[in-house]
Scaffold this active site. Structure first.
Site, PDB file in Angstrom:
ATOM      1  N   GLY A  12       0.828  -1.204   0.000  1.00  0.00           N
ATOM      2  CA  GLY A  12       0.000   0.000   0.000  1.00  0.00           C
ATOM      3  C   GLY A  12       0.860   1.251   0.000  1.00  0.00           C
ATOM      4  CB  VAL A  14       0.968   4.013   4.655  1.00  0.00           C
ATOM      5  CG1 VAL A  14       1.736   4.127   5.970  1.00  0.00           C
ATOM      6  CG2 VAL A  14       0.028   5.200   4.506  1.00  0.00           C
ATOM      7  NE  ARG A  39      -4.309  -8.171  -6.408  1.00  0.00           N
ATOM      8  CZ  ARG A  39      -4.983  -7.624  -5.423  1.00  0.00           C
ATOM      9  NH1 ARG A  39      -6.016  -8.247  -4.889  1.00  0.00           N
ATOM     10  NH2 ARG A  39      -4.637  -6.434  -4.940  1.00  0.00           N
ATOM     11  NE  ARG A 100      -4.746   7.268  14.018  1.00  0.00           N
ATOM     12  CZ  ARG A 100      -5.105   7.540  12.785  1.00  0.00           C
ATOM     13  NH1 ARG A 100      -6.262   8.152  12.548  1.00  0.00           N
ATOM     14  NH2 ARG A 100      -4.328   7.215  11.776  1.00  0.00           N
ATOM     15  CB  CYS A 128      -2.098  12.153   7.602  1.00  0.00           C
ATOM     16  SG  CYS A 128      -3.724  12.119   6.838  1.00  0.00           S
ATOM     17  CD  GLN A 155      -7.662  16.194   5.353  1.00  0.00           C
ATOM     18  OE1 GLN A 155      -8.335  16.725   6.224  1.00  0.00           O
ATOM     19  NE2 GLN A 155      -7.522  14.879   5.287  1.00  0.00           N
ATOM     20  CB  SER A 158      -1.575  10.934  -0.765  1.00  0.00           C
ATOM     21  OG  SER A 158      -1.545  12.164  -0.052  1.00  0.00           O
ATOM     22  CE  LYS A 212     -10.751   9.033  11.644  1.00  0.00           C
ATOM     23  NZ  LYS A 212     -10.276   8.495  10.337  1.00  0.00           N
ATOM     24  NE  ARG A 234      -9.717  13.191   0.238  1.00  0.00           N
ATOM     25  CZ  ARG A 234      -9.058  12.593   1.232  1.00  0.00           C
ATOM     26  NH1 ARG A 234      -7.798  12.933   1.462  1.00  0.00           N
ATOM     27  NH2 ARG A 234      -9.652  11.697   1.996  1.00  0.00           N
ATOM     28  CG  HIS A 241      -3.124  16.074   4.014  1.00  0.00           C
ATOM     29  ND1 HIS A 241      -3.367  15.596   2.754  1.00  0.00           N
ATOM     30  CD2 HIS A 241      -3.574  15.109   4.876  1.00  0.00           C
ATOM     31  CE1 HIS A 241      -3.927  14.396   2.839  1.00  0.00           C
ATOM     32  NE2 HIS A 241      -4.052  14.073   4.114  1.00  0.00           N
TER      33      HIS A 241
END
Length: 336
Positions: A12, A14, A39, A100, A128, A155, A158, A212, A234, A241
């Site tokens: 991925g 990250v 996969r 978190r 992030c 943002q 990504s 968050k 976004r 960001h």
């Protein structure tokens, strides 16, 4: 001493960035295990310790690591993180939102609260957006005290991982051909658009992404009553960001004083020469470890007890991979 490192979600956005950061910071690895989907299993990828074959996740194999990075979604973390971190298992650093806000799990930005991670086996890395903002908010809080924070975010794609970045690139290409951009990752087509909707809406009208920022900022700073308001948007950029932030402070502060504080802060780069067209931008922040900050000025609302500023930070680095690797370095006392 070199340690056995594992990455779950290695293919991925990250996970791939964590591998690059480990290499760049010369993190001492004796062995590397890379876990991905069924996969992808069997495919070999180049790494700092030679070519490594991707493996399908296996609990017993993952627990053989000394340090295990989880670069996967919250559902996977909720199902597996605590079992992975049980006695005899690795130090687990989780980049998802799963733990978190759990009281027993430290939420760590090493430059701020590394001490909370000592002698813990499961550690969370923050959202992030929160991580990028706090690189600027923490030194300002230390110098002047925070009374309240108001933030609007810009943002990048990504933030939705590799699928979000691909959807933006495909959409821009489609628009260039005169076709419509499709959207499956985002709520609406992102090219040439902004979307004031990240994550699900809550009963109070804020999105979960916005909340968050509030919840995590309070926990990391140790200020459970700090008023924090965020609007998350976004925008059609690939990485990094940006955030427009207004703060009210306990002590009077001038832009000059704030600039001096931020110039001395670890992990921050002041870019604040508007006359020379120098200020934070996603274009210049992409690929940087440090968060850019600029447009520092006295608040027209809070006067001598307030500041307005703008910051940009690479979401995949400071907002994710770099923070996770820095956590491992501060806990085990190893790394760069």
């Amino acid at each position: 001493q070199p340690v056995h490192v594992g990455i779950v979600g290695a293919t991925g956005a990250v996970g791939e960035e964590i591998l690059k950061v480990l290499d760049r910071r010369a993190f001492p690895m004796s062995r590397l295990s890379l876990f991905a989907s069924e996969r992808s299993a069997g495919r070999r990828v180049p790494t700092p310790v030679g070519d490594v074959a991707l493996e399908e996740f296996d609990m017993a194999r993952a627990r053989e690591a000394d340090v295990l990075f989880l670069a996967v979604g919250g559902d996977f973390a909720l199902a597996n993180a605590e079992k992975l971190a049980e006695e005899g298992g690795p130090l687990v650093i989780d980049s998802s939102s799963a733990f978190r806000l759990h009281d027993g799990v430290p939420l760590v930005v090493p430059e701020i609260n590394a001490h909370t991670a000592k002698k813990r086996r499961l550690i969370s890395s923050p959202n992030c957006t929160t991580a990028i903002a706090l690189m600027c908010l923490w030194p300002l809080h230390q110098a002047f005290g925070l009374r309240r924070v108001i933030m609007s975010t810009y943002q990048a794609a990504s933030g939705a991982g590799a699928p979000g970045m691909k959807e933006l690139e495909d959409g821009v290409a489609a628009r260039a051909r005169g076709e419509s951009a499709e959207n499956k990752v985002f709520q609406h087509p992102l090219p040439f658009n902004v979307i004031p909707h990240i994550d699900v809406f809550q009963q109070n009208g804020y999105t979960k992404e916005e909340m968050k920022v509030t919840w995590e900022t309070r926990k990391i700073l140790g200020l459970p009553e700090l008023p924090v308001s965020c609007t998350a948007v976004r925008i059609p950029t690939l990485r990094a960001h940006s955030e427009a932030i207004t703060i009210e402070t306990e002590k009077p502060c001038t832009p000059e004083e704030a600039r001096a504080v931020l110039e001395a802060a670890e992990g921050v780069e002041v870019r604040d020469t508007p006359g020379a067209l120098e200020y934070p931008m996603p274009l210049t922040a992409t690929g940087k470890d440090d968060v850019e900050v600029g447009r520092i000025r006295q608040s027209q609302v809070f006067g001598s007890h307030g500041l307005d500023f703008f910051c940009s930070g690479d979401q995949l680095l400071r907002g994710a991979a770099l923070n996770a690797v820095r956590v491992a370095e501060c806990v085990d006392g190893i790394g760069a």
